[in-house]
Scaffold this motif. Structure first.
Motif, PDB file in Angstrom:
ATOM      1  N   LEU A 104       2.343  15.820 -11.663  1.00 53.31           N
ATOM      2  CA  LEU A 104       1.085  15.082 -11.575  1.00 53.31           C
ATOM      3  C   LEU A 104      -0.015  15.974 -11.014  1.00 53.31           C
ATOM      4  N   ALA A 105       0.349  16.721  -9.959  1.00 56.23           N
ATOM      5  CA  ALA A 105      -0.640  17.617  -9.364  1.00 56.23           C
ATOM      6  C   ALA A 105      -1.095  18.652 -10.376  1.00 56.23           C
ATOM      7  N   LEU A 106      -0.129  19.155 -11.157  1.00 58.92           N
ATOM      8  CA  LEU A 106      -0.511  20.152 -12.151  1.00 58.92           C
ATOM      9  C   LEU A 106      -1.417  19.539 -13.199  1.00 58.92           C
ATOM     10  N   GLY A 107      -1.061  18.313 -13.585  1.00 61.50           N
ATOM     11  CA  GLY A 107      -1.869  17.662 -14.603  1.00 61.50           C
ATOM     12  C   GLY A 107      -3.288  17.432 -14.129  1.00 61.50           C
ATOM     13  N   ASP A 166       0.432  14.746   0.963  1.00 58.00           N
ATOM     14  CA  ASP A 166      -0.835  14.139   1.303  1.00 58.00           C
ATOM     15  C   ASP A 166      -1.950  14.688   0.431  1.00 58.00           C
ATOM     16  N   GLN A 167      -1.905  15.978   0.222  1.00 64.00           N
ATOM     17  CA  GLN A 167      -2.958  16.575  -0.609  1.00 64.00           C
ATOM     18  C   GLN A 167      -2.875  16.091  -2.046  1.00 64.00           C
ATOM     19  N   SER A 192      -4.976  12.721  -6.374  1.00 65.51           N
ATOM     20  CA  SER A 192      -4.772  11.705  -7.388  1.00 65.51           C
ATOM     21  C   SER A 192      -5.791  10.580  -7.224  1.00 65.51           C
ATOM     22  N   SER A 193      -6.139  10.310  -5.991  1.00 67.03           N
ATOM     23  CA  SER A 193      -7.112   9.243  -5.829  1.00 67.03           C
ATOM     24  C   SER A 193      -8.481   9.665  -6.347  1.00 67.03           C
ATOM     25  N   LEU A 194      -8.712  10.972  -6.324  1.00 72.14           N
ATOM     26  CA  LEU A 194      -9.957  11.449  -6.918  1.00 72.14           C
ATOM     27  C   LEU A 194      -9.887  11.434  -8.437  1.00 72.14           C
ATOM     28  N   TYR A 195      -8.676  11.588  -8.938  1.00 73.78           N
ATOM     29  CA  TYR A 195      -8.521  11.827 -10.374  1.00 73.78           C
ATOM     30  C   TYR A 195      -8.581  10.533 -11.178  1.00 73.78           C
ATOM     31  N   SER A 196      -7.723   9.617 -10.817  1.00 74.25           N
ATOM     32  CA  SER A 196      -7.705   8.387 -11.590  1.00 74.25           C
ATOM     33  C   SER A 196      -7.122   7.281 -10.731  1.00 74.25           C
ATOM     34  N   PRO A 197      -7.754   6.126 -10.702  1.00 73.57           N
ATOM     35  CA  PRO A 197      -7.287   5.074  -9.788  1.00 73.57           C
ATOM     36  C   PRO A 197      -5.873   4.579 -10.121  1.00 73.57           C
ATOM     37  N   ILE A 198      -5.552   4.494 -11.403  1.00 68.06           N
ATOM     38  CA  ILE A 198      -4.234   3.946 -11.746  1.00 68.06           C
ATOM     39  C   ILE A 198      -3.142   4.884 -11.260  1.00 68.06           C
ATOM     40  N   PHE A 199      -3.355   6.157 -11.558  1.00 66.95           N
ATOM     41  CA  PHE A 199      -2.370   7.135 -11.114  1.00 66.95           C
ATOM     42  C   PHE A 199      -2.261   7.120  -9.595  1.00 66.95           C
ATOM     43  N   ALA A 200      -3.412   6.929  -8.960  1.00 67.14           N
ATOM     44  CA  ALA A 200      -3.405   6.954  -7.510  1.00 67.14           C
ATOM     45  C   ALA A 200      -2.589   5.800  -6.972  1.00 67.14           C
ATOM     46  N   ILE A 201      -2.780   4.627  -7.554  1.00 66.22           N
ATOM     47  CA  ILE A 201      -2.029   3.461  -7.076  1.00 66.22           C
ATOM     48  C   ILE A 201      -0.530   3.704  -7.239  1.00 66.22           C
ATOM     49  N   ILE A 202      -0.165   4.219  -8.414  1.00 62.13           N
ATOM     50  CA  ILE A 202       1.252   4.477  -8.635  1.00 62.13           C
ATOM     51  C   ILE A 202       1.767   5.493  -7.635  1.00 62.13           C
ATOM     52  N   ALA A 203       0.990   6.539  -7.447  1.00 58.70           N
ATOM     53  CA  ALA A 203       1.446   7.590  -6.544  1.00 58.70           C
ATOM     54  C   ALA A 203       1.586   7.073  -5.126  1.00 58.70           C
ATOM     55  N   LEU A 248      -8.050  13.013   7.843  1.00 58.28           N
ATOM     56  CA  LEU A 248      -7.380  12.148   8.806  1.00 58.28           C
ATOM     57  C   LEU A 248      -7.239  10.741   8.249  1.00 58.28           C
ATOM     58  N   LYS A 249      -8.261  10.301   7.586  1.00 58.54           N
ATOM     59  CA  LYS A 249      -8.258   8.949   7.042  1.00 58.54           C
ATOM     60  C   LYS A 249      -7.123   8.801   6.022  1.00 58.54           C
ATOM     61  N   ASP A 250      -7.097   9.781   5.094  1.00 57.16           N
ATOM     62  CA  ASP A 250      -6.059   9.715   4.065  1.00 57.16           C
ATOM     63  C   ASP A 250      -4.684   9.847   4.678  1.00 57.16           C
ATOM     64  N   ALA A 251      -4.609  10.740   5.651  1.00 53.95           N
ATOM     65  CA  ALA A 251      -3.309  10.984   6.249  1.00 53.95           C
ATOM     66  C   ALA A 251      -2.805   9.724   6.917  1.00 53.95           C
ATOM     67  N   ILE A 252      -3.687   9.049   7.605  1.00 54.14           N
ATOM     68  CA  ILE A 252      -3.260   7.825   8.284  1.00 54.14           C
ATOM     69  C   ILE A 252      -2.797   6.799   7.269  1.00 54.14           C
ATOM     70  N   PHE A 253      -3.519   6.740   6.185  1.00 59.26           N
ATOM     71  CA  PHE A 253      -3.154   5.793   5.141  1.00 59.26           C
ATOM     72  C   PHE A 253      -1.770   6.112   4.587  1.00 59.26           C
ATOM     73  N   SER A 254      -1.565   7.380   4.246  1.00 59.32           N
ATOM     74  CA  SER A 254      -0.288   7.736   3.622  1.00 59.32           C
ATOM     75  C   SER A 254       0.856   7.565   4.618  1.00 59.32           C
ATOM     76  N   VAL A 255       0.600   7.921   5.866  1.00 60.67           N
ATOM     77  CA  VAL A 255       1.658   7.792   6.851  1.00 60.67           C
ATOM     78  C   VAL A 255       1.994   6.327   7.056  1.00 60.67           C
ATOM     79  N   SER A 256       0.951   5.498   7.061  1.00 61.30           N
ATOM     80  CA  SER A 256       1.240   4.088   7.273  1.00 61.30           C
ATOM     81  C   SER A 256       2.022   3.527   6.101  1.00 61.30           C
ATOM     82  N   ILE A 257       1.723   4.013   4.919  1.00 63.69           N
ATOM     83  CA  ILE A 257       2.490   3.570   3.748  1.00 63.69           C
ATOM     84  C   ILE A 257       3.939   3.997   3.898  1.00 63.69           C
ATOM     85  N   ALA A 258       4.115   5.237   4.346  1.00 60.67           N
ATOM     86  CA  ALA A 258       5.474   5.718   4.525  1.00 60.67           C
ATOM     87  C   ALA A 258       6.207   4.887   5.560  1.00 60.67           C
TER      88      ALA A 258
END
Lengths: 673, 492
Positions: free
Chosen positions: A237-240, A323-324, A329-340, A511-521
């Motif tokens: 996905l990152a490569l794409g 996290d990166q 992915s959130s910059l790239y496409s919302p659907i992909f971001a949600i899935i990711a 930090l914002k994204d990181a907190i989000f991803s960590v909370s999801i985890a």
């Protein structure tokens, strides 16, 4: 990449010295492993497509050999064949893609290839559907090797191989070769937008599919395999999305974490083998495990680190890279971001499911009967033949298990020790192939034990890597020009891309994204512990875990959904059976048809000619009876028929003239002058 | 034409002849000296080509070591010998395979041991002569005489009753095709007044006549390649032949068709070749898919290998008719490598058959636990058969695909599809025979290959790997001849 292969490789080699010490194929194992390392290093250092292709195939071949390492198990045999043929489908694409690009650009060298190709694109001199097709074919090679969505079926089966192999090949290095290839030829792909979309789409599907399939696997290694698949999907996905750096960063961090996890699981399996015997169906079954914390503390801790890292908990390695990717992915496409993002939660869930099932709770080894009763594919001995085949001999000899219950020697002494005894057994049985195994060592060791130093040491080193390898890629953002270490390493290749990597993320967003991803985890982890932790009482535990389809955690309407998901996941999304039904079935039908054609039609023509000539000859035989009068009759009747025909022809000559002259002309034309 | 005779090629040819005559004077009972004489003769013959290789000058496309003897003075037909880059490796391959065959039959050929040696050596003589021959008439006569010793070998030393049918089929198929070839040669003789290949090469035939000549020679060569639908004789012959017969059949006579295309059709009738390329491509591509998928359903070990040979030879024709240097040069490599690969596989089957007296895949399994060395050999040959990199066939097939892709990408795609199927059937064969569980109900004797067998296999394995890892030697020798061929044909 080079460093990655050598470090993981050496760790795995040290580890497997112990792991394989009891195995008869000790030497064979190490020669395969070294050969694999050679080809893998060759692959990453190659500068042109042909070399890549050659080593690509060699790597596949080593993988075949190593998956089928325990070749007497039919499962392993099937698995390695499946792996090779599936990979071959990818290789077919890769080869055609290489040829196509050679045709377009006239070069195999990466540097020339990119230059010429970019010039061609710039001047609009290429046939874009054809280029897209070629690129898609090249990508197919990577899809097969990296176990991406349509061709992923081989990876879970590949877990039939010894665990160090799974760690080295099917988690850290070989499966990353596909990612590596795509990253390598990204300058080609990046100018073709369709391909980039395709790559990210395939990546996303794989991310999600792998994560869902990992949810319900009982086999610890299969669970890890699906998790690998999902993580590879992240990289794809990152490569794409064109973020070359993040993909490679995640590749590195994931490789260390996953190697750690696999080696940890190998250590667990190894310790389980003392209890349940040498049988992958039992020793790798998470149902039987549980409560191993007491017995294998070091393994437990390192496994926990690996799990946390994979879940994306800071400050462990995978957090930084994942996290990166999620950000991108959130910059790239919302659907992909949600899935990711949702897959990140799933990752945490299944990883902790594995961890909790394995290490927490009570040891469930008394359920081993469950396995022996249920699974027909259970071969409770031995490398060298299944139980059935040595039944006749079994009366005379106890099966001596070679999993030794004495201390392991550091190097191959143990193997040497093992051989003579085996030789003796062989001699006594007049060369018949039985093995091995002393039944009474179960008594002595009814508890799993911590693995020996040689196995623990690599684990600890990998823990170290898992802890700290993430720091090479952290964007310390003091100055905009000062890139992190990883970017420095990659910068020569990045320059080829003619693009700027967007590294300047400011700390706040980060930090914002990181907190989000960590909370999801954490959400995933919490869910997992909710489902799997509190269940302590043993028998219910088994029921719940294994078939919470039937009993269910909560008896409510969501049961059915869970049911469906569980079944879907456990049966590998029915993809395997679908492939079996469609592709294998159709090929079978095709081969049946061609065989029929070959036997009946082609051979039939030959036989038919023979039979007809036989009958004609039989008929003619009676004409030549030796009577002059019959000869005369035959002769004159032929002449009269001929005369009649010619006279009638002369009357009809006006009709035939045109066609006859045409025939003559044809004859003149064809026949030599 | 000057009469010239050195001892280079005629010595090479006479050596097996002498070797085959000498045993006739030794009584049948003393089998050992007969075998030794046969082996020595074939080994001496084998030592010849390296000498030739050293003297061989790769920088010229002309035939070298040319010798010419007046044979039929009325029609200017000469016994005209010479080799160039294309034929050199076939000569080497032939001389390499014959000692192997004699060794294979070392203890197996109890009945008619003397005749076996003689037949093998006569076969060697004929085949070397074919590859050295520069005269189309003799190029008709000699390949037509190759089936005769083959017929005898299948018919006498074959294993089952069906061998008679197989031998007839083999013989009649090849004969049927080559009748047209004779017509073509007579026509050439009429136009040019000689059958000298060098002169015919420079003759310009009219286009229509070229077409006729091409089709006539195609009929002959297509049977020998063999192309679908005239391939059926090959599996039959292979299955019924003894191991040594299969080895040699896969090694050399199978190459006569493609060699004929290369020596005869392509250089002499360039326009016709251009026109008829689709005519070759279509059946070859069909044949690759068709025979590969047929292979998947075979149950006989030898038939599997035989059908896979058909697929490989059709890949060779595809490469050949792509008419560029990669294609043609690439098609020579797999011809020689296929000689090694399929021979090695047939030898493997022979090893199994000697022990268990069956060739049905069903009865095999788990051999690896009883014969640990054998699977190593078998696996190397299997790898080569599916053209894995690092083995000889990879280089050639890759070059063929490069060449073919430039002509017609669809055909190249289909040909590459054969690679997947190739991997499938090779691995399937290997997996079913070697890994899995032993079937002690069927198999009783277990013994690894003995010294003789291993020493037979070693040169094959060495050759396979050497050609795969260091293939430079081969294109070096071939290149000039091939580029001459391509330029002569004015294909560009």
């Amino acid at each position: 990449m080079l460093m990655l292969i050598s470090t993981v490789g050496i760790m795995v080699l040290i580890y497997s010295d112990n792991y394989m010490a009891y195995d008869q194929g000790y030497l064979r194992f190490f020669s395969y492993m070294s050969f694999f390392s050679i080809s893998m290093l060759g692959l990453v250092t190659s500068s042109n497509l042909i070399q890549i292709y050659i080593f690509w195939e060699l790597v596949g071949m080593c993988s075949y050999l190593l998956i089928g390492f325990w070749f007497t198990r039919p499962l392993a045999g099937n698995a390695c064949q499946k792996a090779f043929v599936t990979n071959r489908v990818g290789d077919f694409g890769l080869l055609l893609g290489i040829l196509g690009f050679y045709w377009i650009t006239g070069s195999f060298e990466f540097r020339d290839l990119f230059e010429i190709f970019n010039n061609l694109i710039y001047n609009n001199q290429v046939n874009s559907p054809f280029v897209t097709l070629c690129a898609a074919l090249l990508f197919a090679g990577a899809v097969a090797k990296s176990a991406q969505f349509p061709l992923h079926v081989w990876l879970p089966d590949a877990m039939e191989g010894p665990t160090p192999i799974s760690a080295l090949i099917h988690a850290a290095t070989m499966v990353a070769a596909g990612i590596f290839l795509v990253a390598r030829i990204l300058p080609l792909f990046i100018v073709i937008p369709y391909i980039m979309n395709l790559i990210s789409l395939i990546g996303t599907i794989t991310v999600f599919l792998g994560a869902t399939l990992a949810l319900a696997q009982k086999d610890i290694k299969r669970g890890l395999a699906y998790s690998t698949m999902s993580q590879l999907g992240y990289m794809m996905l990152a490569l794409g999305m064109g973020s070359y750096r993040n993909a490679l960063f995640h590749l590195i961090t994931h490789a260390y974490s996953k190697a750690l996890l696999f080696l940890g699981s190998g250590s667990v399996i190894h310790s389980m083998e003392t209890i349940v015997g040498y049988s992958p169906d039992k020793s790798q079954n998470m149902v039987i495990m549980g409560g191993l914390t007491k017995h294998v503390p070091i393994t437990k801790i390192s496994f926990l680190f690996g799990t946390l890292s994979l879940c994306g908990i800071p400050p462990l390695a995978c957090f930084w890279s994942k996290d990166q990717i999620l950000n991108d992915s959130s910059l790239y496409s919302p659907i992909f971001a949600i899935i990711a993002w949702s897959t990140a939660a799933l990752t945490a869930f299944y990883m902790f499911r594995i961890y909790l099932l394995t290490f927490e709770g009570h040891l469930n080894s008394h359920f081993q009967n469950y396995c022996t009763n249920k699974n027909t594919l259970c071969y409770s001995i031995s490398l060298w033949g299944k139980e059935g085949s040595s039944k006749s001999i079994k009366k005379d000899f106890h099966l001596i298990r070679m999993t030794n219950y004495q201390s392991f020697s550091f190097f191959s002494k143990k193997a040497k020790k093992a051989y003579p005894s085996d030789e003796n057994v062989r001699k006594r049985t007049k060369g018949r192939p039985i093995v091995i195994v002393d039944t009474n060592n179960k008594k002595f060791y009814s508890y799993p034990y911590e693995s020996e130093n040689t196995m623990v040491f690599p684990l600890l080193v990998l823990v170290f890597f898992t802890l700290f390898v993430g720091f090479i890629g952290i964007p310390f953002n003091q100055e905009p020009t000062d890139l992190d270490i990883l970017s420095k390493w990659l910068s020569p290749s990045i320059n080829l891309l003619h693009q700027k990597t967007n590294d300047s993320i400011n700390w706040y967003e980060f930090l914002k994204d990181a907190i989000f991803s960590v909370s999801i985890a954490y959400f995933g982890i919490f869910l997992a512990s909710f489902l799997y932790k509190p269940i302590y009482s043993s028998f219910q535990n088994f029921d719940l875990i294994n078939s919470f389809v039937k009993t269910g955690v909560k008896r409510n309407s969501s049961d059915k959904i869970i049911n469906v998901i569980y079944d879907w996941s456990y049966n590998r999304a029915y993809l395997d059976s679908f492939y079996r039904a469609s592709f294998t079935g159709s090929i079978r039908a095709l081969t049946q048809l061609t065989l029929f054609f070959d036997k009946r039609v082609i051979d039939g023509i030959t036989n038919g000619v023979g039979v007809i000539s036989f009958f004609v000859a039989e008929g003619i035989k009676y004409i030549g009876g030796g009577r002059i009068s019959s000869y005369l009759f035959f002769y004159f009747s032929c002449v009269s028929i001929f005369l009649f025909l010619s006279s009638s022809l002369s009357t009809l000559s006006s009709v035939f003239e045109v066609s006859f002259s045409f025939l003559v002309r044809m004859g003149e034309g064809i026949l030599p002058k | 034409m000057l009469e010239q005779c050195y001892f280079d090629l005629s010595g090479l040819i006479l050596c097996p002849v002498l070797g085959s005559i000498t045993p006739l004077f030794i009584p049948n009972s003393r089998i050992r000296p007969i075998r030794l004489i046969g082996l020595c003769a074939s080994l001496i013959t084998f030592l010849y080509p390296p000498v030739l290789r050293i003297q061989f000058d790769p920088s010229t496309a002309k035939s070298q070591f040319v010798e010419s003897l007046r044979w039929l003075p009325y029609e200017n037909i000469n016994f005209y010998l010479g080799i160039d880059g294309i034929s050199l490796f076939f000569v080497i391959l032939t001389t390499f395979l014959i000692p192997i065959c004699i060794l294979v039959g070392w203890s197996g050929m109890r009945s008619y041991g003397k005749e076996y040696i003689t037949a093998s050596l006569i076969r060697e003589f004929i085949m070397i002569a074919v590859f050295c021959m520069l005269d189309p008439l003799l190029f008709y006569v000699l390949p037509e005489s190759v089936p005769i010793p083959m017929l005898i070998i299948i018919g006498v030393w074959g294993s089952r009753q069906r061998k008679i049918k197989a031998a007839y089929q083999f013989f009649l198929y090849t004969l049927l095709g080559s009748v047209f070839m004779l017509l073509a040669i007579l026509l050439i003789l009429l136009q040019t007044g000689t059958t000298d290949l060098q002169i015919s090469l420079t003759t310009e035939f009219s286009e229509r006549r070229q077409m006729f000549l091409w089709i006539a020679s195609f009929a002959s060569f297509a049977v020998k390649v063999p192309m679908v639908p005239v391939h059926i004789w090959l599996p039959e012959a292979h299955v019924e032949a003894p191991t040594a017969g299969s080895v040699i059949l896969a090694g050399i006579p199978l190459k006569l068709g493609t060699y004929g295309f290369l020596r005869f059709s392509i250089p002499m009738f360039p326009e016709a070749t251009l026109c008829s390329t689709p005519f070759i491509y279509t059946p070859s591509a069909i044949a690759i898919i068709y025979t590969s998928s047929t292979t998947l359903r075979q149950i006989d070990l030898k038939k599997i290998i035989a059908y896979s040979s058909v697929a490989h030879m059709n890949l060779v024709t595809i490469g050949m008719f792509s008419r560029n240097i990669q294609g043609i040069g690439g098609s020579i490599l797999p011809m020689s490598s296929h000689g090694l690969v399929s021979s090695a596989l047939f030898l493997c089957v022979g090893v199994l058959y000697d022990r268990h007296k069956t060739r049905l895949v069903r009865y095999y399994g788990g051999l690896v636990s009883t014969m640990p060395n054998f699977p190593t050999i078998f696996f190397s040959s299997t790898l080569a058969n599916m053209s894995s990199p690092g083995t000889s066939s990879f280089i050639g097939e890759f070059l063929i695909l490069v060449g073919a892709f430039q002509r017609n990408s669809l055909v190249a795609t289909l040909a590459a599809l054969g690679m997947i199927l190739g991997a499938a059937y090779s691995l399937w064969l290997y997996n079913r025979a070697v890994s899995g569980n032993l079937k002690p109900d069927f198999l009783h004797k277990f013994s690894d290959p003995n010294g003789r067998e291993v020493s037979i296999f070693i040169p094959f394995i060495v050759g396979l790997v050497w050609m795969g890892v260091h293939p430079k030697v081969f294109p070096d020798c071939i290149h000039t001849s091939v580029s001459n061929l391509v330029q002569h044909g004015k294909f560009h």
